[in-house]
Enzyme design. Sequence first.
Site, short mmCIF file in Angstrom:
data_model
loop_
_atom_site.label_atom_id
_atom_site.label_comp_id
_atom_site.label_asym_id
_atom_site.label_seq_id
_atom_site.Cartn_x
_atom_site.Cartn_y
_atom_site.Cartn_z
N HIS A 1 5.19 -9.10 14.92
CA HIS A 1 4.63 -7.83 14.46
C HIS A 1 3.27 -7.57 15.11
CE1 HIS A 1 4.11 -4.73 11.15
NE2 HIS A 1 2.87 -4.84 11.61
N GLU A 2 2.41 -8.58 15.07
CA GLU A 2 1.05 -8.38 15.60
C GLU A 2 1.03 -8.33 17.12
OE1 GLU A 2 -0.93 -7.40 13.50
OE2 GLU A 2 0.10 -8.10 11.69
N HIS B 1 1.53 -4.83 18.20
CA HIS B 1 0.25 -4.09 18.19
C HIS B 1 -0.57 -4.44 19.43
CE1 HIS B 1 1.09 -2.51 14.32
NE2 HIS B 1 0.74 -3.56 13.61
#
Length: 233
Positions: A112-113, A116
């Site tokens: 997920h990160e 980003h």
Amino acid sequence: MDQTKQEEDYGYGLFPERQKKRFKKGSIAEGLFTFSHKCQCMLAVTIQLSPYAKLLLDAMKSSGCQVFKDRHFSCEDCDGKVSGGFDAASSQIVLCQNNIHGQAHMTQVVTHELIHAFDHCRAQVDWFTNIRHLACSEIRAANLSGECSFTKEVSRFNFGLKQHHQECVRRRALRSILAVRNINREEATKIIDEVFDTCFNDHAPFGRIPHNNKDAKFAYRDHMNRDRYDANL
């Protein structure tokens, strides 16, 4: 609650060690701290074995944003609400060592990160003042990290058939935005609706929605084959 709107802290209040480190990085005390050691070990396994993480790391390297484990990841204690975060100011991924308790969870958070971080690398993302940019990246992270897979949704007791994946992405993107911004649910939902179609259909760098580990392995294979093909041109 104060009569005036609470000052925006961009979610940093959820990551207290961003303000003041408990241990000097690399100290003996940090090395002996159980949570930190476990976090570092699980991170190493994810980086080495997860097709999600390997694809994202290679894509970032190809884009000129090589990621280094000791520089770009930090295991820290966080507020109980969050498992991780991307600190755009330092280009660093925070892993909440007190809230990540299993390898599968670690892989999901890292993926997920990293999405980003990939968005931060490839685009001029205005994380702090343009909530539409934040919403777009949260939609992509929820969509491409595998966190809305059928098995994960069943484990959360969320059932449905028609456009269930899209609804999961909307729900999790909304939750992420509300956690880090002083914005009401209605306004955040409206912003998500405005950017949803474009951001949901942006599958870079996977080229598809990797619903599970098998999908991610195929995406990683195709990604590496494409790189080899480009190198031979």
